[in-house]
Design a protein around this motif. Structure first.
Motif, PDB file in Angstrom:
ATOM      1  N   ASN A 137       0.850  -1.190   0.000  1.00 41.30           N
ATOM      2  CA  ASN A 137       0.000   0.000   0.000  1.00 41.30           C
ATOM      3  C   ASN A 137       0.885   1.241   0.000  1.00 41.30           C
ATOM      4  N   ILE A 139       0.626   4.549   0.629  1.00 43.18           N
ATOM      5  CA  ILE A 139       0.676   5.510   1.736  1.00 43.18           C
ATOM      6  C   ILE A 139       1.338   4.882   2.951  1.00 43.18           C
ATOM      7  N   ILE A 140       0.859   3.684   3.323  1.00 41.63           N
ATOM      8  CA  ILE A 140       1.338   3.068   4.551  1.00 41.63           C
ATOM      9  C   ILE A 140       2.812   2.696   4.416  1.00 41.63           C
ATOM     10  N   TRP A 141       3.196   2.149   3.271  1.00 37.04           N
ATOM     11  CA  TRP A 141       4.591   1.744   3.140  1.00 37.04           C
ATOM     12  C   TRP A 141       5.527   2.963   3.184  1.00 37.04           C
ATOM     13  N   LEU A 143       5.024   5.776   4.473  1.00 42.64           N
ATOM     14  CA  LEU A 143       5.005   6.325   5.833  1.00 42.64           C
ATOM     15  C   LEU A 143       5.907   5.517   6.759  1.00 42.64           C
TER      16      LEU A 143
END
Lengths: 349, 346
Positions: A137, A139-141, A143
């Motif tokens: 993902n 965004i999550i990665w 981040l």
């Protein structure tokens, strides 16, 4: 037309009252995008600050203020265009490239700059492989990777800042390199009319425009951004395309990071703080959407100009820094709203 | 038999990894001095209050398939409002708390309307709302802090432990109540089921007769109320609030997001648990405590929270990738193919 009338007259069939014509205003807003707002801001600026707004000094200060954001935006546009939301590791990319550049100053200015850019680009390679190849993902990665990088940078340099002239030490060669490094952000052409940072920003935007519209990569990126599955089924190497998009993003961010470090003369982990959302704001103002595959680089440049002009006009009027946040937020929401609704009216969303 | 065993392991890591994480932290806690003391646990639980409220709000939005980035600033607003109403306006505490929750609900409503009615992506809406709230807060307090000004009555009550020999402060009991209420709402009510369905597939949910717009707005409002209350409780218990509360140190938003991911909530929506988020927040704070005693550096805290988050993301990514590779392939045919061709990998 005749078929429609026939349908309408036929018994038992209701007339199709749905609108099929395309709204002219929506088309205009969609085409003009950010430049519409640039024009509005220009008029406001001309009315409010007579004579002061359109002067060489002011235009230069607007461009100078947005040059760092602009550099990062030129790269971030690729990521947003490929429907990968946002590169949240942008701040640490900038900080890492700046700190690496400062740390390598004893080996000469060329090694320093190349090393800094390479370190930043490496972040993009890792991001690209994980998001393009393994479909993490975005965004999550990014981040998570931002946090990891932040930790690594803080631990590696003991949580302290480094200064080019201190790192250079006593050697004549290194001191000269440090002076050269610090002068990057203070170089002007044509008797101080054109700063180097603005030139680099425009060069990056031209490069991005060329990549986006004139190369095979640009076409593939548009396909991947618009519809990933369709692109994959039609034989586009999606992983490679997304990796290249992230590498370009990090390359631009690394260049911005080196200029930032040169401007502040400090290599610190907090260098790029806030640039992730600031740049996304500019890119979205420029007409790109998070769904990907929409907008263009010219629009993004307009978005960057809007951010700069808005801030400049607010400062000229004398709005306080606190209220500037509010105005920026409201303008951002309204512009994105208008943009989205025009897309929806055109049936493109 | 083997099949069920493998499934058990997978569910252990997928659904209960927050508990596994907590267990690992507690084991490392043995090596840290004074970790297993009543005082330490009281401070960990009290410290988890703000993060828990933010994490709950974030998880709720994420289950519904949205991202609420404005949770950090909404909590800040709650803290500022409750202290502003009490200290500057002189209203009673109850009204001050109500105002804090109400303002949170108001901004949640704005978020929800923009997401549901104007059809803007929630990531963008809440990003913009972040700037708006930041500006408003700074204008309200002129960038200065607001404190309780010697009126420490409620602060003392919140920080006291009413139950002897148990590390629960009143602040933590409120937090626990919020967690339990939200758990019950999500598991037992029609609204809770709607949240999961909206996150799973918005279109299908709408076709199934769920009022998707109204429910989305409601979700964002509840998120706002939770943040407002959490911020208010934190502000009162700390006795002071500044407009930069939502960004100092490791930002509360980041802790909430990390806990949500560690807790196993799917970013695409439709799957997730509030309890797991709460457990992972407690685990993260316990980890901070352990690191502080063992290493004693703030930098290492950031490194470790990043590594844990990255590990979870990588695990999820690679399992999904492996699943994608073998999707639609019949295992018996693969085995036959491997026996015939002599290859070990597909």
């Amino acid at each position: 037309m005749t078929t429609k009338e026939q349908q309408a007259t036929a018994p038992g069939i209701k007339q199709d009252s749905r609108r099929t014509d395309i709204s002219k205003t929506s088309l205009f807003i969609n085409r003009a995008g950010a430049y519409f707002i640039v024009a509005i801001l220009l008029v406001i600026g001309l009315i409010i600050a007579q004579g002061r707004f359109v002067s060489i000094d002011n235009i230069r200060s607007i461009l100078n203020a947005v040059s760092l954001t602009g550099m990062a935006c030129a790269g971030l546009a690729f990521v947003v265009y490929s429907a990968n939301f946002n590169d949240m590791s942008l701040p640490m990319t900038m900080a890492l490239s700046g700190m690496m550049a400062v740390q390598l100053i004893p080996f000469g200015i060329v090694v320093s700059v190349v090393g800094g850019i390479a370190a930043g680009t490496l972040v993009g390679v890792v991001n690209g492989i994980l998001i393009g190849k393994f479909r993490a993902n975005p965004i999550i990665w990014t981040l998570a990777f931002n946090m990891v990088l932040s930790g690594i940078v803080r631990v590696a340099w003991g949580g302290s800042q480094i200064y080019p002239d201190t790192v250079a030490g006593d050697s004549e060669f290194a001191q000269q390199a440090a002076v050269q490094f610090n002068s990057f952000a203070r170089t002007y052409f044509f008797d101080g009319a054109l700063p180097l940072m603005v030139v680099v920003m425009i060069v990056l935007f031209v490069f991005a425009y060329f990549m986006m519209t004139r190369t095979r990569f640009g076409n593939k990126l548009k396909m991947v951004g618009s519809n990933y599955e369709a692109a994959r089924l039609s034989g586009v190497n999606c992983a490679k395309t997304v990796i290249l998009a992230y590498v370009l993003c990090s390359l631009c961010a690394a260049i911005a990071g080196i200029f930032y470090t040169s401007m502040t003369k400090i290599g610190a982990y907090s260098n790029g703080e806030g640039y992730d959302f600031d740049c996304l704001t500019a890119v979205l103002l420029g007409g790109m959407t998070l769904a990907g595959g929409k907008g263009n680089i010219v629009g993004v440049f307009g978005g960057v100009l809007v951010v700069g002009m808005l801030k400049n006009i607010m400062t000229l009027i004398g709005i306080s820094t606190f209220s500037q946040y509010l105005v920026t937020g409201v303008v951002f929401l309204i512009v994105v709203w208008i943009n989205t609704s025009s897309e929806r009216k055109l049936g493109r969303a | 038999m083997e099949q069920t065993k493998r499934k058990f392991h997978a569910s252990m890591i997928n659904d209960y990894r927050a508990f596994v994480f907590l267990g690992i932290v507690l084991i490392f806690g043995i090596f840290a001095n004074n970790f297993y003391t009543l005082y330490n646990f009281t401070s960990i639980f009290s410290g988890s209050s703000l993060y828990t409220f933010i994490g709950l709000a974030f998880t709720l939005c994420m289950i519904a398939g949205h991202m609420d980035l404005s949770v950090g600033y909404m909590a800040t607003m709650g803290a500022m409002m409750v202290l502003g109403m009490r200290t500057l306006e002189g209203l009673p505490w109850g009204v001050a708390f109500l105002v804090a929750a109400g303002v949170g609900a108001l901004f949640g409503l704005a978020n929800g309307i923009l997401v549901a009615k104007a059809k803007i992506h929630s990531f963008i809406v809440t990003l913009g709302m972040q700037f708006v709230i930041k500006g408003l807060l700074n204008i309200y307090s002129n960038g200065a802090e607001i404190s309780v000004k010697g009126d420490f009555e409620v602060t003392d009550i919140l920080n006291s432990s009413p139950i002897p020999f148990l590390p629960f402060s009143v602040l933590f009991l409120f937090t626990l109540a919020a967690v339990i209420i939200l758990m019950v709402v999500l598991a037992k009510t029609r609204f809770g089921r709607n949240v999961y369905m909206l996150g799973g597939n918005l279109e299908t949910a709408w076709l199934a007769g769920i009022k998707s717009d109204r429910n989305t707005i409601l979700i964002f409002m509840i998120s706002g109320i939770l943040c407002g209350l959490g911020g208010a409780l934190y502000g009162v218990s700390a006795g002071t609030a500044t407009p930069t509360l939502g960004e100092k140190g490791i930002a509360p938003l980041m802790v909430g997001l990390t806990a949500t991911i560690i807790g196993g909530t799917d970013i695409a929506g439709g799957k997730g648990s509030v309890l797991n988020t709460f457990v992972s927040i407690v685990a993260i704070l316990a980890m901070f405590g352990v690191i502080t005693t063992l290493v004693g550096k703030f930098e290492v805290q950031i490194l470790f929270i990043g590594i844990v988050l990255a590990f979870c993301v990588l695990y999820e990514t690679f399992t999904k990738y492996a699943k994608q590779k073998t999707l639609g392939i019949r295992p018996d045919l693969v085995q036959k193919y491997m026996q015939e061709s002599g290859k070990t990998k597909l």
